[in-house]
Design an enzyme around this catalytic site. Structure first.
Site, PDB file in Angstrom:
ATOM      1  N   SER A   1       0.795  -1.223   0.000  1.00  0.00           N
ATOM      2  CA  SER A   1       0.000   0.000   0.000  1.00  0.00           C
ATOM      3  C   SER A   1       0.828   1.273   0.000  1.00  0.00           C
ATOM      4  CB  SER A   1      -0.951   0.005   1.190  1.00  0.00           C
ATOM      5  OG  SER A   1      -0.240  -0.134   2.403  1.00  0.00           O
TER       6      SER A   1
ATOM      7  N   HIS B   1      -5.210  -2.938  -2.952  1.00  0.00           N
ATOM      8  CA  HIS B   1      -4.771  -1.963  -3.964  1.00  0.00           C
ATOM      9  C   HIS B   1      -4.641  -2.588  -5.349  1.00  0.00           C
ATOM     10  CE1 HIS B   1      -4.120   1.145  -0.969  1.00  0.00           C
ATOM     11  NE2 HIS B   1      -3.769   0.142  -0.183  1.00  0.00           N
TER      12      HIS B   1
ATOM     13  N   LYS C   1     -11.580   1.119  -2.202  1.00  0.00           N
ATOM     14  CA  LYS C   1     -10.541   1.751  -3.030  1.00  0.00           C
ATOM     15  C   LYS C   1     -11.056   1.858  -4.463  1.00  0.00           C
ATOM     16  CE  LYS C   1      -7.172   0.871   0.447  1.00  0.00           C
ATOM     17  NZ  LYS C   1      -8.082   0.356   1.492  1.00  0.00           N
TER      18      LYS C   1
HETATM   19  N1  PMP Z   1      -5.336  -3.550   3.497  1.00  0.00           N
HETATM   20  C1  PMP Z   1      -4.587  -2.654   2.837  1.00  0.00           C
HETATM   21  C2  PMP Z   1      -3.411  -3.144   2.051  1.00  0.00           C
HETATM   22  C3  PMP Z   1      -4.907  -1.283   2.891  1.00  0.00           C
HETATM   23  O1  PMP Z   1      -4.153  -0.383   2.281  1.00  0.00           O
HETATM   24  C4  PMP Z   1      -6.044  -0.882   3.640  1.00  0.00           C
HETATM   25  C5  PMP Z   1      -6.520   0.563   3.715  1.00  0.00           C
HETATM   26  N2  PMP Z   1      -5.673   1.554   3.656  1.00  0.00           N
HETATM   27  C6  PMP Z   1      -6.768  -1.841   4.325  1.00  0.00           C
HETATM   28  C7  PMP Z   1      -6.402  -3.173   4.217  1.00  0.00           C
HETATM   29  C8  PMP Z   1      -7.940  -1.457   5.168  1.00  0.00           C
HETATM   30  O2  PMP Z   1      -9.065  -1.308   4.375  1.00  0.00           O
HETATM   31  P1  PMP Z   1     -10.249  -0.349   4.853  1.00  0.00           P
HETATM   32  O3  PMP Z   1      -9.798   1.041   4.576  1.00  0.00           O
HETATM   33  O4  PMP Z   1     -11.414  -0.788   4.021  1.00  0.00           O
HETATM   34  O5  PMP Z   1     -10.450  -0.606   6.306  1.00  0.00           O
END
Ligand code: PMP
Length: 397
Positions: free
Chosen positions: A185, A213, A244
């Protein structure tokens, strides 16, 4: 007279906040006064937005909005209870069926967020006596899921299949589970998934991946890295988010029926939290259709990704067109904050990302591209970076 409990807590907060402030790590909020999208308004300014994970520009698209509004009319806003009580609606089941077809999976189970999915799934599958093998740059929600599981946690160096293989061979455990982001991420690079799958198969381990992502970005149909590499059927649990590229909120796991059944009975964020609003399910259903059928969206995103990667290389920065995420690593938090401030003066909104989100010494600007950006937007960001004169400190691994 003794201090009130309010004074006690406030004193703790003052102490800790000033420590954070001294290290450039204090955070604050800044609201948008517009819909999410490639161009937003914030604090009275109109800015080109490079910090959103709305990779396909679906968050405010007409079709997605209309689906959410129609579902609000039918189901209301709140779901009133967890799904296992009375918060379950046909909209949840329709979306699970739609996602199962999209992911070519036997079963899909929804969660309220990616964070809830990752912190729920890992403890439901492994516990004391088991081992979980986690990439050093995995998302915080996976890190927390590992901790909550109370299994032995083996953190392997980022993307290092060799070390993972030896750890799998040498760690005694009842169950072995490997967990990795597919697109990382904060770095935008991609896990060596084929090698990881082979390592798991060689050592009788299960594999869970986080495609947050990658969903909507990678793969011919937009189903993620597993699809791109043809590995869907060899990965036990594929977690994706609705928040996303799908432009909404919530998450899901694509897995076997029996694993989905176990999670339904055991994943605590699934059991003990009010169900996702039906409107978000209906919106996501339309967004999945857009991902699958509106191929032009993904083409536009990739056109922007390629242009940005080339432009960064032209500025002497390291960049690979592998996902919609591009870090420009600057080092100390103040340098990233200062660069973000100066880019903003040029009309470019890109947030500084600092520890603990990224390792110490790797504070960065994290640019996210969207299908909604025009080439003019991409060039504006490149020009602003040239003007600010940033020098990348390399990757964080
Ligand atoms: N996994 C990854 C790799 C992320 O980047 C994120 C969010 N930034 C999440 C899980 C969490 O997802 P959510 O924002 O839907 O809680």
């Amino acid at each position: 007279m003794s201090d009130s409990t309010r004074d006690v807590a406030s004193e703790w907060a003052r102490e800790d906040l000033s420590a954070l402030q001294a290290r450039g790590l204090r955070r604050g909020l800044e609201p948008l006064d517009s819909a999410q999208g490639p161009v937003v308004t914030m604090g009275g300014e109109t800015l080109v937005n490079f910090s959103s994970n709305d990779y396909l520009g679906l968050a405010a698209s007409a079709a997605v909005r209309a689906a959410a509004i129609a579902a609000v009319e039918r189901y209301g806003v709140g779901t009133g209870a967890s799904r296992l009580v009375v918060g379950d609606t046909l909209a949840h089941h329709r979306l699970e069926a739609r996602l199962a077809a999209f992911e070519r999976a036997e079963a899909v189970l929804l969660f309220n967020s990616g964070y809830a999915a990752n912190t729920g799934i890992l403890p439901a599958l492994v516990g004391p006596g088991d081992a979980v093998f986690s990439d050093a740059l995995n998302h915080a929600s996976l890190v927390d899921g590992c901790r909550l599981s109370r299994a032995k946690v083996v953190v392997y160096p980022h993307a290092d299949v060799e070390v993972l293989g030896s750890a799998l061979a040498s760690t005694p455990a009842r169950r072995k589970l490997v967990v990795t982001d597919t697109v990382f991420s904060m770095d935008g690079d991609v896990a060596p998934l084929r090698g990881i799958v082979e390592g798991c198969e060689a050592h009788g381990a299960a594999l869970m991946v986080d495609e947050a992502h990658a969903t909507g970005v990678l793969g011919a149909r937009g189903a993620g890295l597993c699809e791109e590499l043809g590995l869907e059927s060899r990965v036990a649990l594929r977690m994706g988010t609705l928040s996303k590229a799908l432009g909404g909120q919530g998450a899901y796991v694509a897995t076997s029926r029996v694993v989905a059944d176990l999670l339904t009975s055991r994943a605590r964020p699934f059991i003990f939290s009010t169900a996702l609003p039906a409107a978000l399910c209906a919106a996501a259903e339309v967004a999945v259709d857009a991902v699958e059928k509106d191929v032009e969206l993904r083409e536009r995103l990739w056109r922007n990704i390629r242009r940005f990667a080339e432009g960064l290389r032209g500025l002497g920065l390291r960049a690979e067109a592998r996902s919609a995420v591009f870090p420009v690593i600057l080092g100390e938090p103040e340098r990233a904050l200062d660069a973000a401030r100066r880019l903003r003066e040029a009309g470019v909104l890109v947030k500084a990302i600092r520890p603990p989100t990224v390792p110490e010494g790797t504070s960065r600007l994290r640019f996210c591209l969207s299908a909604g950006h025009t080439l003019g937007h991409v060039d504006l960001a490149l020009e602003a970076l040239r003007h600010v004169g940033v020098h990348d400190r390399g990757t964080s691994w």
